[in-house]
Write a protein that holds these residues in place. Structure first.
Motif, PDB file in Angstrom:
ATOM      1  N   UNK A 102       0.783  -7.199   1.977  1.00 22.03           N
ATOM      2  CA  UNK A 102       1.029  -5.909   1.330  1.00 22.03           C
ATOM      3  C   UNK A 102       1.890  -5.015   2.216  1.00 22.03           C
ATOM      4  N   UNK A 103       1.649  -5.053   3.526  1.00 20.23           N
ATOM      5  CA  UNK A 103       2.462  -4.257   4.439  1.00 20.23           C
ATOM      6  C   UNK A 103       3.918  -4.723   4.421  1.00 20.23           C
ATOM      7  N   UNK A 104       4.119  -6.033   4.421  1.00 20.86           N
ATOM      8  CA  UNK A 104       5.482  -6.570   4.375  1.00 20.86           C
ATOM      9  C   UNK A 104       6.168  -6.183   3.078  1.00 20.86           C
ATOM     10  N   UNK A 105       5.432  -6.285   1.964  1.00 23.75           N
ATOM     11  CA  UNK A 105       5.988  -5.932   0.668  1.00 23.75           C
ATOM     12  C   UNK A 105       6.400  -4.472   0.619  1.00 23.75           C
ATOM     13  N   UNK A 106       5.523  -3.597   1.084  1.00 20.52           N
ATOM     14  CA  UNK A 106       5.836  -2.167   1.069  1.00 20.52           C
ATOM     15  C   UNK A 106       6.971  -1.821   2.019  1.00 20.52           C
TER      16      UNK A 106
END
Length: 353
Positions: free
Chosen positions: A214-218
């Motif tokens: 999720x951090x990478x996506x955001x």
């Protein structure tokens, strides 16, 4: 994901030096097959304990994806790339040093300030604290293998964006204006490809959990759109920004290498680099450890540092890319694709052609 079987030596003091049949599941856990009968009960329990722990992943028994699976077509052996990585010598990699280009104008300050802000956020998300000189051995600044892999994966998932955005926008600009690009597009896309190879290599060592994904996506969503708009406004500032960003990457990998040399990362002391890294960097047989892998990656980041600071010095509209041209007098020193042992001021020249 399918389980692949390989033959490799099992190093244990209580076992003879023989080749044992092991099965690798994913990229981390090593599971003994039914045919493996080690004489030490401690070794069996140790292997079972390792199978229940995974770097970064929030789950215990998930299987890592095979990011470069063999092609399913029976008549295809492998998929080749158009970008062959230059071969680095060990001497060149050992001469890579931490360096910084001093700011000269307000545009440089904007680029450097943005990098420092991004660095602060990345340090917060990855649990990294950069020590001041003389405090490297304090507990709050210590990093283990899991923390380093978390930082590497997050860093490389962001570092692969600028080259792709810059190459894409210059490609569209060339089509739109019906003019040549003077060699910039290929260098920028090759940089993005190289950063993605860094990411794929580290993903062979760890599988991110749902929070990291999720951090990478955001981060990618915010960074891509922000860099896209910024490159439309000022490509020069964007290249200076990437140059400063790569300076930070060199610092990160230098400290990780120093941790391995000090013995604070015992799991990486004798660990071999993944096969994907051996093939991509053409690593010699005696240079295939985790330390060697980080030195290859650091050398790439140092080259990106040099390239983007140099591109930031050029006229973005008219100057050709000095890394993809042939010179009339090749006897004189010119920028090239290999590693050049530049001093800290080597990329500050206003005239690089």
């Amino acid at each position: 994901m399918s389980t692949s079987s390989v033959y490799m030596p099992l190093r244990a003091t209580s076992l003879p030096k023989s080749y044992l049949h092991l099965s690798l599941r994913g990229c981390i856990g090593v599971v003994a097959t039914a045919g493996l009968r080690p004489s030490s009960p401690w070794l069996v329990s140790r292997i079972n304990q390792q199978n229940t722990k995974r770097f970064i992943s929030s789950t215990q028994q998930t299987q890592a994806k095979e990011f470069f699976p063999p092609p399913k077509a029976p008549h295809i052996k492998e998929v080749e790339t158009a970008w062959l990585h230059p071969v680095y010598t060990q001497e060149q990699m050992y001469h890579v040093t931490v360096a910084h280009r001093e700011t000269k104008d307000w545009a440089d300050w904007i680029a450097l300030g943005t990098v420092r802000l991004l660095r602060w956020g990345m340090d917060l998300l990855t649990g990294y604290r950069h020590p001041t000189p003389g405090r490297e051995h304090e507990v709050q600044f210590q990093m283990n293998e899991k923390k380093w892999l978390t930082r590497f994966i997050f860093l490389e998932s962001v570092a692969g964006v600028p080259g792709m955005v810059g190459g894409m926008l210059r490609h569209l600009r060339s089509l739109r204006r019906l003019k040549r690009d003077n060699g910039w597009i290929e260098t920028l896309l090759e940089e993005a490809y190289n950063e993605r190879m860094h990411l794929l290599t580290f993903l062979k060592l760890a599988e991110p959990g749902w929070f990291m994904r999720l951090m990478v996506l955001g981060a990618q969503g915010v960074f891509f759109n922000g860099f896209f708009i910024s490159y439309l406004i000022s490509p020069r500032i964007c290249h200076r920004f990437v140059g400063y960003l790569e300076e930070e990457a060199v610092i990160t990998y230098t400290r990780a290498i120093q941790d391995i040399e000090r013995g604070t990362l015992p799991k990486w002391t004798n660990m071999d680099a993944p096969e994907i890294a051996i093939q991509y960097w053409k690593m010699p047989e005696d240079q295939r450890t985790m330390k060697d892998l980080l030195m290859y990656v650091r050398a790439d980041e140092a080259k990106h540092r040099e390239v983007n600071h140099t591109l930031g010095n050029l006229n973005q509209e008219a100057d050709p890319n000095p890394y993809s041209v042939k010179y009339k007098d090749p006897s004189k020193p010119h920028p090239g694709k290999g590693i050049v042992n530049l001093k800290a001021t080597g990329w500050e020249r206003d005239e690089v052609i």
